[in-house]
Design a protein around this motif. Structure first.
Motif, PDB file in Angstrom:
ATOM      1  N   VAL A 275       0.827  -1.213   0.000  1.00 49.95           N
ATOM      2  CA  VAL A 275       0.000   0.000   0.000  1.00 49.95           C
ATOM      3  C   VAL A 275       0.859   1.260   0.000  1.00 49.95           C
ATOM      4  O   VAL A 275       0.633   2.161  -0.819  1.00 49.95           O
ATOM      5  CB  VAL A 275      -0.987  -0.029   1.187  1.00 49.95           C
ATOM      6  CG1 VAL A 275      -1.657   1.334   1.363  1.00 49.95           C
ATOM      7  CG2 VAL A 275      -2.046  -1.108   0.968  1.00 49.95           C
ATOM      8  N   PRO A 276       1.878   1.385   0.883  1.00 47.15           N
ATOM      9  CA  PRO A 276       2.726   2.581   0.821  1.00 47.15           C
ATOM     10  C   PRO A 276       3.427   2.761  -0.521  1.00 47.15           C
ATOM     11  O   PRO A 276       3.538   3.895  -1.014  1.00 47.15           O
ATOM     12  CB  PRO A 276       3.742   2.350   1.940  1.00 47.15           C
ATOM     13  CG  PRO A 276       3.043   1.434   2.898  1.00 47.15           C
ATOM     14  CD  PRO A 276       2.218   0.534   2.037  1.00 47.15           C
ATOM     15  N   LEU A 277       3.891   1.668  -1.111  1.00 50.78           N
ATOM     16  CA  LEU A 277       4.564   1.776  -2.402  1.00 50.78           C
ATOM     17  C   LEU A 277       3.613   2.299  -3.467  1.00 50.78           C
ATOM     18  O   LEU A 277       3.977   3.181  -4.268  1.00 50.78           O
ATOM     19  CB  LEU A 277       5.123   0.415  -2.817  1.00 50.78           C
ATOM     20  CG  LEU A 277       5.816   0.352  -4.194  1.00 50.78           C
ATOM     21  CD1 LEU A 277       7.002   1.293  -4.244  1.00 50.78           C
ATOM     22  CD2 LEU A 277       6.252  -1.079  -4.501  1.00 50.78           C
ATOM     23  N   ARG A 278       2.406   1.805  -3.487  1.00 51.22           N
ATOM     24  CA  ARG A 278       1.426   2.277  -4.462  1.00 51.22           C
ATOM     25  C   ARG A 278       1.065   3.740  -4.220  1.00 51.22           C
ATOM     26  O   ARG A 278       0.838   4.492  -5.174  1.00 51.22           O
ATOM     27  CB  ARG A 278       0.177   1.390  -4.425  1.00 51.22           C
ATOM     28  CG  ARG A 278       0.397  -0.004  -5.014  1.00 51.22           C
ATOM     29  CD  ARG A 278      -0.851  -0.868  -4.876  1.00 51.22           C
ATOM     30  NE  ARG A 278      -0.654  -2.186  -5.426  1.00 51.22           N
ATOM     31  CZ  ARG A 278      -0.940  -2.545  -6.683  1.00 51.22           C
ATOM     32  NH1 ARG A 278      -1.440  -1.631  -7.514  1.00 51.22           N
ATOM     33  NH2 ARG A 278      -0.745  -3.766  -7.112  1.00 51.22           N
ATOM     34  N   LEU A 279       1.029   4.150  -2.965  1.00 56.29           N
ATOM     35  CA  LEU A 279       0.763   5.556  -2.661  1.00 56.29           C
ATOM     36  C   LEU A 279       1.880   6.448  -3.167  1.00 56.29           C
ATOM     37  O   LEU A 279       1.635   7.506  -3.770  1.00 56.29           O
ATOM     38  CB  LEU A 279       0.597   5.737  -1.150  1.00 56.29           C
ATOM     39  CG  LEU A 279      -0.770   5.415  -0.557  1.00 56.29           C
ATOM     40  CD1 LEU A 279      -0.710   5.498   0.966  1.00 56.29           C
ATOM     41  CD2 LEU A 279      -1.827   6.361  -1.100  1.00 56.29           C
ATOM     42  N   VAL A 280       3.116   6.041  -2.936  1.00 58.31           N
ATOM     43  CA  VAL A 280       4.270   6.820  -3.394  1.00 58.31           C
ATOM     44  C   VAL A 280       4.255   6.947  -4.918  1.00 58.31           C
ATOM     45  O   VAL A 280       4.490   8.033  -5.470  1.00 58.31           O
ATOM     46  CB  VAL A 280       5.585   6.174  -2.912  1.00 58.31           C
ATOM     47  CG1 VAL A 280       6.790   6.797  -3.619  1.00 58.31           C
ATOM     48  CG2 VAL A 280       5.728   6.327  -1.404  1.00 58.31           C
ATOM     49  N   LEU A 281       3.970   5.850  -5.600  1.00 57.19           N
ATOM     50  CA  LEU A 281       3.937   5.891  -7.066  1.00 57.19           C
ATOM     51  C   LEU A 281       2.814   6.802  -7.561  1.00 57.19           C
ATOM     52  O   LEU A 281       2.989   7.554  -8.527  1.00 57.19           O
ATOM     53  CB  LEU A 281       3.756   4.483  -7.622  1.00 57.19           C
ATOM     54  CG  LEU A 281       4.939   3.527  -7.426  1.00 57.19           C
ATOM     55  CD1 LEU A 281       4.587   2.122  -7.897  1.00 57.19           C
ATOM     56  CD2 LEU A 281       6.168   4.041  -8.171  1.00 57.19           C
ATOM     57  N   ALA A 282       1.668   6.756  -6.896  1.00 50.78           N
ATOM     58  CA  ALA A 282       0.549   7.610  -7.302  1.00 50.78           C
ATOM     59  C   ALA A 282       0.885   9.078  -7.108  1.00 50.78           C
ATOM     60  O   ALA A 282       0.603   9.925  -7.970  1.00 50.78           O
ATOM     61  CB  ALA A 282      -0.702   7.239  -6.506  1.00 50.78           C
ATOM     62  N   LEU A 283       1.516   9.382  -5.978  1.00 48.70           N
ATOM     63  CA  LEU A 283       1.879  10.774  -5.715  1.00 48.70           C
ATOM     64  C   LEU A 283       2.996  11.243  -6.643  1.00 48.70           C
ATOM     65  O   LEU A 283       3.027  12.402  -7.060  1.00 48.70           O
ATOM     66  CB  LEU A 283       2.290  10.929  -4.251  1.00 48.70           C
ATOM     67  CG  LEU A 283       1.152  10.690  -3.239  1.00 48.70           C
ATOM     68  CD1 LEU A 283       1.689  10.707  -1.806  1.00 48.70           C
ATOM     69  CD2 LEU A 283       0.059  11.737  -3.416  1.00 48.70           C
ATOM     70  N   PRO A 288      -3.682  12.470  -7.406  1.00 51.39           N
ATOM     71  CA  PRO A 288      -4.374  12.336  -6.116  1.00 51.39           C
ATOM     72  C   PRO A 288      -5.568  11.389  -6.190  1.00 51.39           C
ATOM     73  O   PRO A 288      -5.899  10.734  -5.205  1.00 51.39           O
ATOM     74  CB  PRO A 288      -4.813  13.771  -5.803  1.00 51.39           C
ATOM     75  CG  PRO A 288      -4.812  14.479  -7.122  1.00 51.39           C
ATOM     76  CD  PRO A 288      -3.727  13.848  -7.920  1.00 51.39           C
ATOM     77  N   GLY A 289      -6.206  11.294  -7.342  1.00 51.17           N
ATOM     78  CA  GLY A 289      -7.317  10.365  -7.488  1.00 51.17           C
ATOM     79  C   GLY A 289      -6.860   8.930  -7.327  1.00 51.17           C
ATOM     80  O   GLY A 289      -7.530   8.126  -6.659  1.00 51.17           O
ATOM     81  N   GLU A 290      -5.721   8.586  -7.932  1.00 48.92           N
ATOM     82  CA  GLU A 290      -5.179   7.236  -7.797  1.00 48.92           C
ATOM     83  C   GLU A 290      -4.788   6.954  -6.356  1.00 48.92           C
ATOM     84  O   GLU A 290      -5.022   5.859  -5.833  1.00 48.92           O
ATOM     85  CB  GLU A 290      -3.976   7.068  -8.717  1.00 48.92           C
ATOM     86  CG  GLU A 290      -3.361   5.684  -8.696  1.00 48.92           C
ATOM     87  CD  GLU A 290      -2.139   5.570  -9.598  1.00 48.92           C
ATOM     88  OE1 GLU A 290      -1.417   4.571  -9.456  1.00 48.92           O
ATOM     89  OE2 GLU A 290      -1.906   6.480 -10.419  1.00 48.92           O
ATOM     90  N   LEU A 295      -5.894   4.274  -0.976  1.00 48.98           N
ATOM     91  CA  LEU A 295      -6.302   4.394   0.422  1.00 48.98           C
ATOM     92  C   LEU A 295      -7.654   3.722   0.657  1.00 48.98           C
ATOM     93  O   LEU A 295      -7.866   3.067   1.682  1.00 48.98           O
ATOM     94  CB  LEU A 295      -6.372   5.865   0.818  1.00 48.98           C
ATOM     95  CG  LEU A 295      -5.016   6.569   0.972  1.00 48.98           C
ATOM     96  CD1 LEU A 295      -5.221   8.056   1.209  1.00 48.98           C
ATOM     97  CD2 LEU A 295      -4.210   5.946   2.117  1.00 48.98           C
ATOM     98  N   ARG A 296      -8.550   3.874  -0.298  1.00 53.70           N
ATOM     99  CA  ARG A 296      -9.861   3.233  -0.162  1.00 53.70           C
ATOM    100  C   ARG A 296      -9.718   1.712  -0.156  1.00 53.70           C
ATOM    101  O   ARG A 296     -10.394   1.016   0.598  1.00 53.70           O
ATOM    102  CB  ARG A 296     -10.775   3.684  -1.305  1.00 53.70           C
ATOM    103  CG  ARG A 296     -12.183   3.139  -1.199  1.00 53.70           C
ATOM    104  CD  ARG A 296     -13.162   3.886  -2.085  1.00 53.70           C
ATOM    105  NE  ARG A 296     -14.453   3.206  -2.089  1.00 53.70           N
ATOM    106  CZ  ARG A 296     -14.980   2.581  -3.123  1.00 53.70           C
ATOM    107  NH1 ARG A 296     -14.338   2.557  -4.284  1.00 53.70           N
ATOM    108  NH2 ARG A 296     -16.155   1.996  -3.047  1.00 53.70           N
ATOM    109  N   ALA A 297      -8.842   1.184  -1.015  1.00 55.43           N
ATOM    110  CA  ALA A 297      -8.597  -0.264  -1.027  1.00 55.43           C
ATOM    111  C   ALA A 297      -8.031  -0.726   0.306  1.00 55.43           C
ATOM    112  O   ALA A 297      -8.401  -1.798   0.821  1.00 55.43           O
ATOM    113  CB  ALA A 297      -7.631  -0.609  -2.159  1.00 55.43           C
TER     114      ALA A 297
END
Length: 318
Positions: A275-283, A288-290, A295-297
């Motif tokens: 989850v943190p890795l996917r957040l970093v990649l999205a940012l 922000p939508g991704e 976060l919802r997942a």
């Protein structure tokens, strides 16, 4: 194979649809154009679609069997429904985002029946540009599951799940074929109890192939059977739930096949790394939508933890 519509079908094709739209219609059109289509019975199990995708379906040589669920029961349960509605000696589970080549069904069926110890066969999947997908996979070990969730496969420290080193150009036995095109002997499917309905979507094909091999049957990739596969054709509509179900099913698989400790380790790796890795990649992509979808997942997965942990403990105790 014979094309006489009055005879018992030699193959049941089961398609689970959820808002498949034009993809479903294209899939059915390819089945209608298949060689010996008259000896194939097609069943569409619709999981409460809201896009009108089952209202205008193309004609088939045999009348289409349609099962309409009032709610989305998930992929595995719907596949089991569709299989139970038929009686052909072989069943093909086919995604609605596929289109089969004219000879694909016959080639795959011939490979399935050539050896009584062959239990499952899969097709060579190609993308819309005609490129072969590396879709066959290894049976996941506990360390492999955890390592890939920690993204260690990206560093070459853990082997990838899919057989990326192989071009899929020839027939060969494999550990797993993708559920987008998975043909199985009916008697084996019944012996195994069908798909495990706890896998709402994702990993149910990995589980089925692992159980088939444990029962002494081989799983084969058939290069001559070709199907065009869009990939994530309907689940891309719900990105948060797609990630949630992928992580949830992966944890279920770990608990079922490797025990509670593996499931717990995978839960920790999911929240601590994936989850943190996917957040970093999205940012990093300034999306922000991704990031919100990730976060919802994570929230959905956290809510599902009590059931996952309970299931893992029960499986270990059993």
């Amino acid at each position: 194979m014979t094309d006489h519509p009055a005879l018992r079908p030699v193959l049941d094709v089961v398609i689970v649809n959820w808002n498949g739209g034009a993809l479903l219609r294209a899939c059915l059109a390819s089945l209608a154009a298949a060689q010996d289509a008259g000896s194939v019975q097609v069943t569409v199990v619709d999981n409460a679609s809201t896009d009108g995708s089952i209202e205008t379906l193309p004609a088939l040589p045999r009348p289409l069997r349609l099962i309409q669920n009032a709610a989305n029961l998930g992929f595995g349960r719907a596949c089991d429904q569709g299989a139970a509605a038929g009686d052909a000696p072989a069943i093909l589970f086919l995604n609605p985002d596929t289109q089969v080549a004219p000879d694909a069904l016959g080639v795959a069926l011939a490979a399935l029946t050539a050896d009584p110890r062959t239990g499952i066969v899969g097709a060579r999947l190609v993308d819309p540009a005609g490129r072969t997908a590396r879709s066959c996979a290894r049976t996941p070990s506990a360390l492999g599951l955890i390592g890939r969730t920690l993204a260690l496969d990206r560093l070459g420290l853990v082997r990838p799940h899919f057989l990326l080193e192989w071009d899929h150009a020839e027939d060969r036995p494999v550990d797993q074929v993708m559920g987008a095109f998975l043909m199985i002997r009916r008697d084996l499917f019944q012996t195994l109890g069908g798909f495990d309905p706890r896998f709402f979507v994702y990993w149910e094909d990995v589980d089925l192939c692992a159980r088939a091999r444990a029962a002494g049957y081989s799983v084969r990739h058939v290069a001559g059977a070709v199907a065009r596969h869009v990939g994530q054709g309907t689940t891309r509509q719900v990105r948060a739930r797609r990630l949630f179900y992928f992580l949830r099913s992966q944890i279920l698989y770990a608990g079922k096949h490797h025990g509670a400790a593996a499931a717990l380790a995978l839960i920790a790796a999911s929240f601590g790394a994936q989850v943190p890795l996917r957040l970093v990649l999205a940012l990093a992509r300034r999306s922000p939508g991704e990031a919100a979808e990730v976060l919802r997942a994570a929230v959905l997965l956290a809510a599902a933890l009590p059931g996952l942990l309970r299931d893992a403990r029960v499986r270990t105790a059993g």
